[in-house]
Design an enzyme around this catalytic site. Sequence first.
Site, short mmCIF file in Angstrom:
data_model
loop_
_atom_site.label_atom_id
_atom_site.label_comp_id
_atom_site.label_asym_id
_atom_site.label_seq_id
_atom_site.Cartn_x
_atom_site.Cartn_y
_atom_site.Cartn_z
CG ASN A 177 78.73 -65.25 -57.38
OD1 ASN A 177 79.75 -65.19 -57.21
ND2 ASN A 177 78.21 -63.56 -57.28
NE ARG A 229 81.80 -54.64 -59.05
CZ ARG A 229 81.00 -55.71 -58.11
NH1 ARG A 229 81.78 -56.23 -57.52
NH2 ARG A 229 80.00 -55.70 -57.63
CE LYS A 250 82.97 -64.92 -55.21
NZ LYS A 250 81.00 -64.56 -55.10
NE ARG A 257 79.98 -62.75 -60.50
CZ ARG A 257 79.62 -61.39 -59.16
NH1 ARG A 257 78.83 -60.50 -60.06
NH2 ARG A 257 80.18 -61.80 -58.00
CD GLU A 298 88.51 -56.52 -52.20
OE1 GLU A 298 87.35 -56.32 -51.53
OE2 GLU A 298 88.57 -56.95 -53.78
CG HIS A 340 85.43 -60.84 -55.34
ND1 HIS A 340 84.30 -60.06 -54.54
CD2 HIS A 340 86.93 -60.44 -55.20
CE1 HIS A 340 85.48 -59.20 -53.64
NE2 HIS A 340 86.16 -58.99 -54.43
CG PHE A 375 74.64 -63.10 -48.25
CD1 PHE A 375 75.85 -63.01 -48.57
CD2 PHE A 375 73.36 -62.15 -48.97
CE1 PHE A 375 76.02 -61.94 -48.74
CE2 PHE A 375 73.61 -60.87 -48.81
CZ PHE A 375 75.58 -61.08 -48.88
CE1 TYR A 411 83.16 -61.67 -50.60
CE2 TYR A 411 83.77 -63.90 -50.45
CZ TYR A 411 83.12 -62.68 -51.43
OH TYR A 411 82.76 -62.86 -52.82
CB THR A 418 75.67 -60.19 -57.55
OG1 THR A 418 75.87 -59.42 -57.77
CG2 THR A 418 75.90 -60.64 -56.05
#
Length: 140
Positions: free
Chosen positions: A114, A87, A11, A104, A128, A117, A59, A51, A93
Site C-alpha cells: 500500500n 495519515r 514502501k 493509497r 520511529e 507507512h 500477516f 513492525y 490501509t
Amino acid sequence: MSVERTLSIIKPDATKRNLTGLINAKIENAGLKIIAQKRLQLTRSMAETFYEIHKERPFFNDLVDFMISGAVVVQVLEGDNAVKLNRDVMGSTNPDDAEEGTIRKEFAESIEANSVHGSDSLENAQNEISFFFANIELVN
Ligand code: ATP
Ligand code: MG
C-alpha cells in the site's frame, strides 16, 4: 495547532515503480515539509523490529518479506498536526477504502503493498524517527 514531526516510509511497491517523486509531491502539496530523507534496503531484523507491534498478526511474516523486497525511502515530515495530516494524505490501509486523491487510492496495489507507512501517534512518531535518524540529520 502544533508543529509535529512524523515518520513516513515509501514502501518497496512504490520505489520499484519509480513513484518517489509523485508521492513526495502529494506530501508537499499538503503542506508537509520533508526535513530528512534517505533510501535504504531494510534488513529482515530491522523490518521485524519496526513492525514488532504486529508480530502476532497473521500477516506479519508476509509484511516483513514485502518490506525487504526492495528499497524503501524513509523520511521525516514536519508541519502543523503532521501525524494526522500525513495519515489523511495517505488514505485508508486498504486502497479499496481510501478516499479520492489520497496516496493509497492513487498508487497502492493491495492492502499489503500500500505504498506508504505513516506513524499513527505522536509517541510512535518520536520512536520511529529515532529508529532511523539521528537528530543532526533533521534539518528544517
Ligand atoms: P502503516 O503502519 O504501514 O502506516 P496502517 O497503519 O494503515 O499502515 P497497520 O494496521 O498498522 O496499517 O498495518 C501495517 C501494515 O501491514 C499495512 O500498511 C499493510 O502493509 C500491512 N497489513 C495490514 N493489514 C493487512 C492485512 N489484512 N493483510 C496483509 N497486510 C496487511
Ligand atoms: Mg500502522
